[in-house]
Scaffold this motif. Sequence first.
Motif, PDB file in Angstrom:
ATOM      1  N   CYS A 158       0.841  -1.202   0.000  1.00 27.53           N
ATOM      2  CA  CYS A 158       0.000   0.000   0.000  1.00 27.53           C
ATOM      3  C   CYS A 158       0.876   1.251   0.000  1.00 27.53           C
ATOM      4  O   CYS A 158       1.766   1.408   0.845  1.00 27.53           O
ATOM      5  CB  CYS A 158      -0.912   0.013   1.220  1.00 27.53           C
ATOM      6  N   MET A 159       0.624   2.152  -0.971  1.00 28.44           N
ATOM      7  CA  MET A 159       1.424   3.373  -1.088  1.00 28.44           C
ATOM      8  C   MET A 159       1.168   4.343   0.058  1.00 28.44           C
ATOM      9  O   MET A 159       1.949   5.270   0.268  1.00 28.44           O
ATOM     10  CB  MET A 159       1.123   4.070  -2.419  1.00 28.44           C
ATOM     11  N   PHE A 160       0.076   4.145   0.801  1.00 25.54           N
ATOM     12  CA  PHE A 160      -0.256   5.060   1.882  1.00 25.54           C
ATOM     13  C   PHE A 160       0.462   4.705   3.180  1.00 25.54           C
ATOM     14  O   PHE A 160       0.429   5.483   4.137  1.00 25.54           O
ATOM     15  CB  PHE A 160      -1.771   5.065   2.138  1.00 25.54           C
ATOM     16  N   ASP A 161       1.114   3.531   3.224  1.00 29.28           N
ATOM     17  CA  ASP A 161       1.855   3.147   4.431  1.00 29.28           C
ATOM     18  C   ASP A 161       3.173   3.918   4.497  1.00 29.28           C
ATOM     19  O   ASP A 161       3.875   4.053   3.488  1.00 29.28           O
ATOM     20  CB  ASP A 161       2.142   1.642   4.420  1.00 29.28           C
ATOM     21  N   GLY A 162       3.517   4.382   5.675  1.00 25.70           N
ATOM     22  CA  GLY A 162       4.808   5.030   5.885  1.00 25.70           C
ATOM     23  C   GLY A 162       4.897   6.454   5.381  1.00 25.70           C
ATOM     24  O   GLY A 162       6.010   6.988   5.256  1.00 25.70           O
ATOM     25  N   LEU A 163       3.778   7.096   5.078  1.00 22.60           N
ATOM     26  CA  LEU A 163       3.831   8.494   4.653  1.00 22.60           C
ATOM     27  C   LEU A 163       4.212   9.383   5.839  1.00 22.60           C
ATOM     28  O   LEU A 163       3.598   9.309   6.902  1.00 22.60           O
ATOM     29  CB  LEU A 163       2.465   8.937   4.104  1.00 22.60           C
ATOM     30  N   THR A 164       5.224  10.214   5.644  1.00 24.70           N
ATOM     31  CA  THR A 164       5.631  11.147   6.698  1.00 24.70           C
ATOM     32  C   THR A 164       5.526  12.598   6.250  1.00 24.70           C
ATOM     33  O   THR A 164       5.212  13.482   7.050  1.00 24.70           O
ATOM     34  CB  THR A 164       7.078  10.860   7.138  1.00 24.70           C
ATOM     35  N   ALA A 165       5.790  12.855   4.975  1.00 29.00           N
ATOM     36  CA  ALA A 165       5.682  14.209   4.422  1.00 29.00           C
ATOM     37  C   ALA A 165       5.114  14.106   3.020  1.00 29.00           C
ATOM     38  O   ALA A 165       5.646  13.365   2.186  1.00 29.00           O
ATOM     39  CB  ALA A 165       7.046  14.901   4.392  1.00 29.00           C
ATOM     40  N   ILE A 166       4.029  14.822   2.773  1.00 29.13           N
ATOM     41  CA  ILE A 166       3.377  14.765   1.467  1.00 29.13           C
ATOM     42  C   ILE A 166       3.284  16.169   0.871  1.00 29.13           C
ATOM     43  O   ILE A 166       3.307  17.170   1.587  1.00 29.13           O
ATOM     44  CB  ILE A 166       1.966  14.140   1.550  1.00 29.13           C
ATOM     45  N   GLY A 167       3.199  16.228  -0.454  1.00 25.23           N
ATOM     46  CA  GLY A 167       2.992  17.486  -1.166  1.00 25.23           C
ATOM     47  C   GLY A 167       1.687  17.429  -1.928  1.00 25.23           C
ATOM     48  O   GLY A 167       1.343  16.393  -2.501  1.00 25.23           O
ATOM     49  N   VAL A 168       0.942  18.524  -1.928  1.00 26.15           N
ATOM     50  CA  VAL A 168      -0.365  18.587  -2.576  1.00 26.15           C
ATOM     51  C   VAL A 168      -0.354  19.728  -3.587  1.00 26.15           C
ATOM     52  O   VAL A 168       0.086  20.842  -3.269  1.00 26.15           O
ATOM     53  CB  VAL A 168      -1.503  18.808  -1.547  1.00 26.15           C
ATOM     54  N   ASP A 169      -0.838  19.450  -4.782  1.00 27.12           N
ATOM     55  CA  ASP A 169      -0.951  20.503  -5.795  1.00 27.12           C
ATOM     56  C   ASP A 169      -1.969  20.071  -6.835  1.00 27.12           C
ATOM     57  O   ASP A 169      -2.306  18.886  -6.941  1.00 27.12           O
ATOM     58  CB  ASP A 169       0.396  20.773  -6.460  1.00 27.12           C
ATOM     59  N   GLU A 170      -2.466  21.057  -7.605  1.00 26.99           N
ATOM     60  CA  GLU A 170      -3.393  20.741  -8.692  1.00 26.99           C
ATOM     61  C   GLU A 170      -2.758  21.187 -10.006  1.00 26.99           C
ATOM     62  O   GLU A 170      -1.985  22.139 -10.040  1.00 26.99           O
ATOM     63  CB  GLU A 170      -4.742  21.430  -8.498  1.00 26.99           C
ATOM     64  N   THR A 171      -3.085  20.480 -11.074  1.00 25.23           N
ATOM     65  CA  THR A 171      -2.571  20.831 -12.394  1.00 25.23           C
ATOM     66  C   THR A 171      -3.686  20.694 -13.417  1.00 25.23           C
ATOM     67  O   THR A 171      -4.508  19.771 -13.333  1.00 25.23           O
ATOM     68  CB  THR A 171      -1.379  19.928 -12.779  1.00 25.23           C
ATOM     69  N   SER A 172      -3.757  21.621 -14.364  1.00 24.78           N
ATOM     70  CA  SER A 172      -4.825  21.602 -15.355  1.00 24.78           C
ATOM     71  C   SER A 172      -4.480  20.600 -16.452  1.00 24.78           C
ATOM     72  O   SER A 172      -3.323  20.446 -16.828  1.00 24.78           O
ATOM     73  CB  SER A 172      -5.018  22.994 -15.955  1.00 24.78           C
ATOM     74  N   TYR A 173      -5.501  19.927 -16.951  1.00 26.94           N
ATOM     75  CA  TYR A 173      -5.274  18.965 -18.030  1.00 26.94           C
ATOM     76  C   TYR A 173      -6.136  19.246 -19.252  1.00 26.94           C
ATOM     77  O   TYR A 173      -6.027  18.554 -20.262  1.00 26.94           O
ATOM     78  CB  TYR A 173      -5.530  17.535 -17.544  1.00 26.94           C
ATOM     79  N   ARG A 174      -6.980  20.261 -19.176  1.00 24.39           N
ATOM     80  CA  ARG A 174      -7.822  20.622 -20.310  1.00 24.39           C
ATOM     81  C   ARG A 174      -8.311  22.048 -20.114  1.00 24.39           C
ATOM     82  O   ARG A 174      -8.372  22.547 -18.980  1.00 24.39           O
ATOM     83  CB  ARG A 174      -9.005  19.652 -20.417  1.00 24.39           C
ATOM     84  N   LYS A 175      -8.640  22.728 -21.194  1.00 22.62           N
ATOM     85  CA  LYS A 175      -9.137  24.097 -21.102  1.00 22.62           C
ATOM     86  C   LYS A 175     -10.469  24.129 -20.351  1.00 22.62           C
ATOM     87  O   LYS A 175     -11.210  23.159 -20.336  1.00 22.62           O
ATOM     88  CB  LYS A 175      -9.319  24.694 -22.498  1.00 22.62           C
ATOM     89  N   GLY A 176     -10.736  25.282 -19.727  1.00 27.93           N
ATOM     90  CA  GLY A 176     -11.992  25.424 -19.000  1.00 27.93           C
ATOM     91  C   GLY A 176     -11.866  25.134 -17.526  1.00 27.93           C
ATOM     92  O   GLY A 176     -12.826  24.690 -16.888  1.00 27.93           O
ATOM     93  N   ARG A 177     -10.661  25.361 -16.957  1.00 24.39           N
ATOM     94  CA  ARG A 177     -10.423  25.163 -15.521  1.00 24.39           C
ATOM     95  C   ARG A 177     -10.759  23.746 -15.080  1.00 24.39           C
ATOM     96  O   ARG A 177     -11.473  23.521 -14.093  1.00 24.39           O
ATOM     97  CB  ARG A 177     -11.219  26.186 -14.689  1.00 24.39           C
ATOM     98  N   THR A 178     -10.265  22.772 -15.825  1.00 31.66           N
ATOM     99  CA  THR A 178     -10.397  21.373 -15.443  1.00 31.66           C
ATOM    100  C   THR A 178      -9.049  20.904 -14.892  1.00 31.66           C
ATOM    101  O   THR A 178      -8.037  20.989 -15.585  1.00 31.66           O
ATOM    102  CB  THR A 178     -10.811  20.508 -16.643  1.00 31.66           C
ATOM    103  N   TYR A 179      -9.047  20.418 -13.665  1.00 33.99           N
ATOM    104  CA  TYR A 179      -7.807  20.099 -12.957  1.00 33.99           C
ATOM    105  C   TYR A 179      -7.842  18.679 -12.431  1.00 33.99           C
ATOM    106  O   TYR A 179      -8.910  18.067 -12.268  1.00 33.99           O
ATOM    107  CB  TYR A 179      -7.608  21.045 -11.759  1.00 33.99           C
ATOM    108  N   ILE A 180      -6.644  18.173 -12.141  1.00 36.95           N
ATOM    109  CA  ILE A 180      -6.505  16.972 -11.326  1.00 36.95           C
ATOM    110  C   ILE A 180      -5.643  17.334 -10.121  1.00 36.95           C
ATOM    111  O   ILE A 180      -4.723  18.145 -10.218  1.00 36.95           O
ATOM    112  CB  ILE A 180      -5.866  15.795 -12.098  1.00 36.95           C
TER     113      ILE A 180
END
Length: 304
Positions: free
Chosen positions: A38-60
């Motif tokens: 599981c990738m969620f095991d052992g998390l100590t420091a995480i980074g969060v950000d959003e990035t657009s993938y299509r016109k019209g303010r669509t983000y992931i």
Amino acid sequence: LTAVASRKTVGGFLRIAWRTAGDIARRVATRLGSSMPCMFDGLTAIGVDETSYRKGRTYITVVVDHKRKRVVWAHDGYGKEVLDLFFRQLTDEQRASIKAVTGDGAKWIDASVKEHLPNAERVLDSFHIVSWMTDTLDQVRKRLWNQARRGNDKTAAETMKGLKYAVPQEPRRPDRTAIRSLETLGDTDPKGQLYRSWQLKELLRTLPRQPVGQAEAELKRWIFRASHSRIPEIVELCRKIRRRRDDILGTIGPGYSNARLEAFNNKIKVTIRMAYGFRHVDNLIAMIKLRCSGLPTHLPTPTL
């Protein structure tokens, strides 16, 4: 092949439809992800950000594990509701292990972290602090450019227009031509607003590299200079910096940076361009996982 080439190329090479290549990528990413720890095991420091993938303010929204240098989660959309989905997938033990969350100054990140990780440290990334100042610096340049145009001062207008790519530069760059242009504005900017703004940007940029005690004193001096600069854009930014003063100082101590997440964003942008024409965002997220999550995909060994 999908991990290193566009789906159109893969489809032509293997003689399958590009839609089929996207479906295969999603199935393989799901299968490989379920076979790994599981990738969620052992998390100590995480980074969060959003990035657009299509016109019209669509983000992931993308979450990165700083320790293991990989993307651990991605989801369509952005905002507190989307980030809440990630935290709800974690167990109590997994949430308790996270000590720091990096990201920009978005309020939705603050709200979600405060709700789900009350004991974690919210680290305001130094990359975004400098980007605030860079954007403000360009606003000063645009205002001076517009003033010169309205005053029919063609020389000043051309000078300000030509400095568009000079103001973000650092003095340590080998080519100092643009910096000399800022220093010798003289007639076009008699009050030196653009050059003084650039100096304040440089002071803010070097802040995270200093010891915590010295950085606190330097930030106090920066706030004083900015608030008395009589440059409207700088004074407005100063109010924002003053509000986030504790967050900025908290950035310096742990030494975490979103630079790795910004690098992943660049890789994601390349993935989006290579996946041009996709219709389902799940296929895009699958390709991101294949390229950025450390899934064990291996190309055949080339024959010599």
